[in-house]
Design an enzyme around this catalytic site. Structure first.
Site, PDB file in Angstrom:
ATOM      1  CB  SER A 286      34.200  46.260  44.611  1.00 32.34           C
ATOM      2  OG  SER A 286      33.195  46.596  43.463  1.00 32.34           O
TER       3      SER A 286
HETATM    4  N1  SAH Z   1      34.723  46.655  38.657  1.00 32.16           N
HETATM    5  C1  SAH Z   1      34.805  48.263  38.853  1.00 32.16           C
HETATM    6  C2  SAH Z   1      33.714  48.615  39.994  1.00 32.16           C
HETATM    7  C3  SAH Z   1      32.376  48.539  39.428  1.00 32.16           C
HETATM    8  S1  SAH Z   1      31.204  49.965  39.901  1.00 32.16           S
HETATM    9  C4  SAH Z   1      36.184  48.650  39.637  1.00 32.16           C
HETATM   10  O1  SAH Z   1      37.109  47.577  39.761  1.00 32.16           O
HETATM   11  O2  SAH Z   1      36.143  49.678  39.696  1.00 32.16           O
HETATM   12  C5  SAH Z   1      30.142  49.380  38.645  1.00 32.16           C
HETATM   13  C6  SAH Z   1      30.382  49.961  37.165  1.00 32.16           C
HETATM   14  O3  SAH Z   1      29.163  49.232  36.497  1.00 32.16           O
HETATM   15  C7  SAH Z   1      29.852  51.270  37.085  1.00 32.16           C
HETATM   16  O4  SAH Z   1      31.168  51.957  36.604  1.00 32.16           O
HETATM   17  C8  SAH Z   1      28.815  51.586  36.183  1.00 32.16           C
HETATM   18  O5  SAH Z   1      28.961  52.803  35.440  1.00 32.16           O
HETATM   19  C9  SAH Z   1      28.887  50.378  35.485  1.00 32.16           C
HETATM   20  N2  SAH Z   1      27.611  49.659  34.774  1.00 32.16           N
HETATM   21  C10 SAH Z   1      26.139  49.802  35.286  1.00 32.16           C
HETATM   22  N3  SAH Z   1      25.506  49.412  34.466  1.00 32.16           N
HETATM   23  C11 SAH Z   1      26.030  48.789  33.288  1.00 32.16           C
HETATM   24  C12 SAH Z   1      25.736  48.088  32.196  1.00 32.16           C
HETATM   25  N4  SAH Z   1      24.591  47.634  31.729  1.00 32.16           N
HETATM   26  N5  SAH Z   1      26.762  47.728  31.394  1.00 32.16           N
HETATM   27  C13 SAH Z   1      28.183  47.986  31.624  1.00 32.16           C
HETATM   28  N6  SAH Z   1      28.632  48.754  32.674  1.00 32.16           N
HETATM   29  C14 SAH Z   1      27.499  49.009  33.639  1.00 32.16           C
END
Ligand code: SAH
Length: 238
Positions: A92
């Site tokens: 993000s």
């Molecule tokens: N917080 C992260 C960025 C998040 S991007 C950072 O600091 O880098 C969103 C992430 O959520 C992605 O890696 C994606 O694979 C994950 N994601 C999507 N659906 C999900 C779910 N149901 N459970 C856990 N993770 C999930």
């Protein structure tokens, strides 16, 4: 020049380059925090946040974001924008990381759940502001890479898990705060159950149009919701 002399020169140059690089990143990180400060002030009317808590600011000033992005994106690590981390996912925008962290109102003794580990950067920020961070990632390769990065950098109070964060982490509930960094189209009921009374959940909700929301769990079991700002997150997959 003998071979050992050449080796010495090479070592010296390599060390000098990495020192300059480290210094530059510190300066770039300070610059990033200044940009976040300006953006926080400019968006106060919508977000209700006039200024970042000094502890949140400090965490943003020390966590090495460049360690959490893939090598080709390193030089852009301190630009105030999201970056690709592979598997179609993104880390993000730093402003959003700071804002969401601020909205959680963490206490150093608290236990936080993060859904969507991604690169592990947000988890590292949280780890400096809480006692324990539990973070769930659905893509195994991302979870593995984040776990390795967090371990290498010594963020020992971050606990990682591979799975569907929609269901939370019931064995570790209740949590003092929950942060969701991928967008579902509704608030996952299991996450509300796993939030302690008085705790806050910060979560983007929606499909084509998403809103960042803050949910507070009240003493009588009801929840209060506040819409903070329009945002763009990858979808929460199931
Ligand atoms: N917080 C992260 C960025 C998040 S991007 C950072 O600091 O880098 C969103 C992430 O959520 C992605 O890696 C994606 O694979 C994950 N994601 C999507 N659906 C999900 C779910 N149901 N459970 C856990 N993770 C999930």
């Amino acid at each position: 020049m003998t071979f050992s002399q050449i080796l010495l020169v090479v070592l010296f140059v390599t060390r000098a380059v990495s020192e300059v690089e480290a210094q530059n990143f510190t300066a770039e990180r300070q610059q990033m925090v200044k940009e976040i400060d300006a953006m926080v002030a400019a968006t106060e009317r919508a977000t209700g946040v006039a200024k970042l808590d000094e502890r949140v600011r400090e965490a943003m000033s020390v966590v090495p974001r460049h360690e959490f992005v893939p090598a080709p994106a390193r030089s852009s690590a301190y630009r105030n924008r999201p970056l690709p981390i592979g598997k179609g996912q993104t880390i993000s925008q730093p402003f959003i990381v700071a804002l969401m962290t601020e909205l959680l109102q963490l206490e150093k003794t608290g236990k936080v759940l993060e859904v969507g580990t991604g690169s592990g950067y947000q988890a590292a920020i949280l780890s400096l502001l809480a006692r324990d961070v539990y973070t769930i990632e659905i893509v195994p390769s991302l979870a593995k890479a984040a776990q390795a990065t967090l371990g290498r950098l010594g963020y020992g109070n971050v606990h990682t898990s591979v799975g569907d964060g929609y269901l939370g982490w019931p064995e570790q509930a209740p949590f003092d705060a929950i942060i969701v960094t991928a967008a579902p189209d509704h608030i996952p009921p299991e996450l509300v159950k796993q939030l302690r009374t008085g705790g806050k959940m910060v979560i983007p909700v929606g499909t084509s149009r998403q809103e960042l929301m803050v949910l507070t769990k009240n003493a009588n079991g009801t929840t209060s919701m506040r819409t903070v700002a329009p945002v763009t997150f990858v979808p929460l997959t199931r």
